[in-house]
Scaffold this active site. Structure first.
Site: not given
Ligand SMILES: Cc1cc2nc3c(=O)[nH]c(=O)nc-3n(C[C@H](O)[C@H](O)[C@H](O)COP(=O)(O)OP(=O)(O)OC[C@H]3O[C@@H](n4cnc5c(N)ncnc54)[C@H](O)[C@@H]3O)c2cc1C
Length: 329
Positions: A180, A231, A301
């Protein structure tokens, strides 16, 4: 603040067709459904316009916060009046390269990426089909589940490095992926534009069956009916965060509208009207209680944005902020 207003005016002047939301409530852009207004949120429709926005911000000594699907972020109730956010939701180009690898832009949802791979008989991304984030956010977090991680598939990542205003193509090794974690969480000013992934050849039916099975496991175990950010804490080495939280008697424990999920103790859910303050207080309480009962420190996380979070030139495109440990003393 003055610089931000000037930058917004310049962006409007130079990019009249850009979707630019001002004083936009962030609750609608977060899977937690929490967050006050941000001063400006731009939704560029191409990588070119994204880099143009970055260049204008840089000219005004500012850096943006990048937003993927907002599924791993906690925005403050107070909003972010001094911040400029760029959403990647329209950056969704996705295709096969001549050598069989996948090219995907940062805004491609991980679920879409996984089904694209399945349709093309490419295995290895099944784990990602139930993760609600985007590829960009997934790279920042090295998203993973059920034994798979994005780092296993990624060959290279193209990013725009704001301090130098130039593009870099980073190899998987240069991205320094860990559990992560990635280079992008520590190196300021890296905007992920796209990535190349190289899954292995596989059987379409078998891949589809595995995706169905994993998504079924997710539905059974996770509180997908309530807003959350997945998480809340990372898995500590040798333990499971959810088990430690449950053993500490915290399942169902609530602060205001934020609750340790009754279904999965690793999740904090918004049962209605939760504030960022509620979530933060609950996370601190969980950390403290788990430490007292088991001696294990839980690391968040979820990425937490404090109300006074500002991004200045060379500042992080990714918030490095974690729970403020001083509050625990
Ligand atoms: C119901 C649920 C289940 C989940 N299950 C999992 C799982 O099984 N495994 C897991 O790993 N995670 C899980 N997650 C967490 C999440 O989906 C992951 O961490 C995912 O990778 C985040 O992606 P996002 O596009 O939503 O990022 P965001 O939440 O929008 O951003 C996360 C970070 O990345 C940065 N960021 C986003 N895009 C860019 C870019 N293009 N360039 C630079 N920085 C950027 C943002 O500034 C922020 O710091 C879950 C979340 C939920 C709500």
């Amino acid at each position: 603040m003055e610089n931000l207003e000037k930058a917004i005016a310049e962006i409007k002047k130079q990019m009249p067709g850009l979707r630019l939301l001002e004083n936009e409530p962030l609750a609608g852009h977060s899977s937690f459904r929490i967050g006050g207004p941000v001063r400006a949120l731009a939704v560029p429709s191409s990588v070119m316009s994204l880099t143009k926005i970055c260049a204008i911000l840089k000219d005004h000594q500012l850096a943006p916060l990048l937003l993927g699907n907002g599924t791993n972020l906690l925005f403050p109730d107070e909003g972010l009046s001094e911040l400029f956010i760029i959403s990647t939701e329209k950056l969704t180009k996705l295709f096969l390269l001549p050598d069989g690898a996948i090219y995907a832009e940062a805004g491609v949802p991980l679920a879409k990426l996984a089904s694209f791979a399945q349709q093309n008989g490419l295995a290895g991304l099944e784990f990602a089909s139930g993760i609600p984030g985007s590829l960009g956010g997934g790279c920042v977090m090295n998203a993973g589940a059920y034994g798979g991680e994005l780092k296993d598939l990624i060959e290279s990542v193209v990013c725009y490095y704001l301090p130098e205003q130039r593009l870099y193509e980073l190899t998987k090794e240069q991205c320094r992926f860990g559990y992560r974690s990635s280079l992008f969480q520590t190196l300021g000013g890296c905007v992920i534009l796209s990535a190349v992934l190289r899954p292995a050849a596989g059987d379409k039916e078998e891949i589809a069956a595995k995706m169905r099975e994993l998504n079924e496991r997710r539905r059974e175990k996770q509180p997908l009916d309530l807003p959350s950010a997945g998480s809340a804490f990372k898995r500590p080495e040798g333990y499971y965060a959810a088990a430690l939280i449950e053993e500490a008697g915290l399942k169902g424990y609530a602060v205001g509208g934020a609750q340790v999920s009754e279904k999965h103790a690793g999740f904090i859910v918004n049962t209605g009207g939760a504030t960022s303050h509620d979530v933060h207080e609950l996370m601190l309480y969980i950390r403290k209680t788990v430490y007292e009962k088991s001696g294990v420190r839980l690391d968040p996380e979820i990425l937490i944005l404090p109300p006074d979070y500002k991004l200045e030139d060379h500042g992080p495109a990714v918030p490095g902020h974690r729970i403020d440990l001083r509050k625990e003393e």
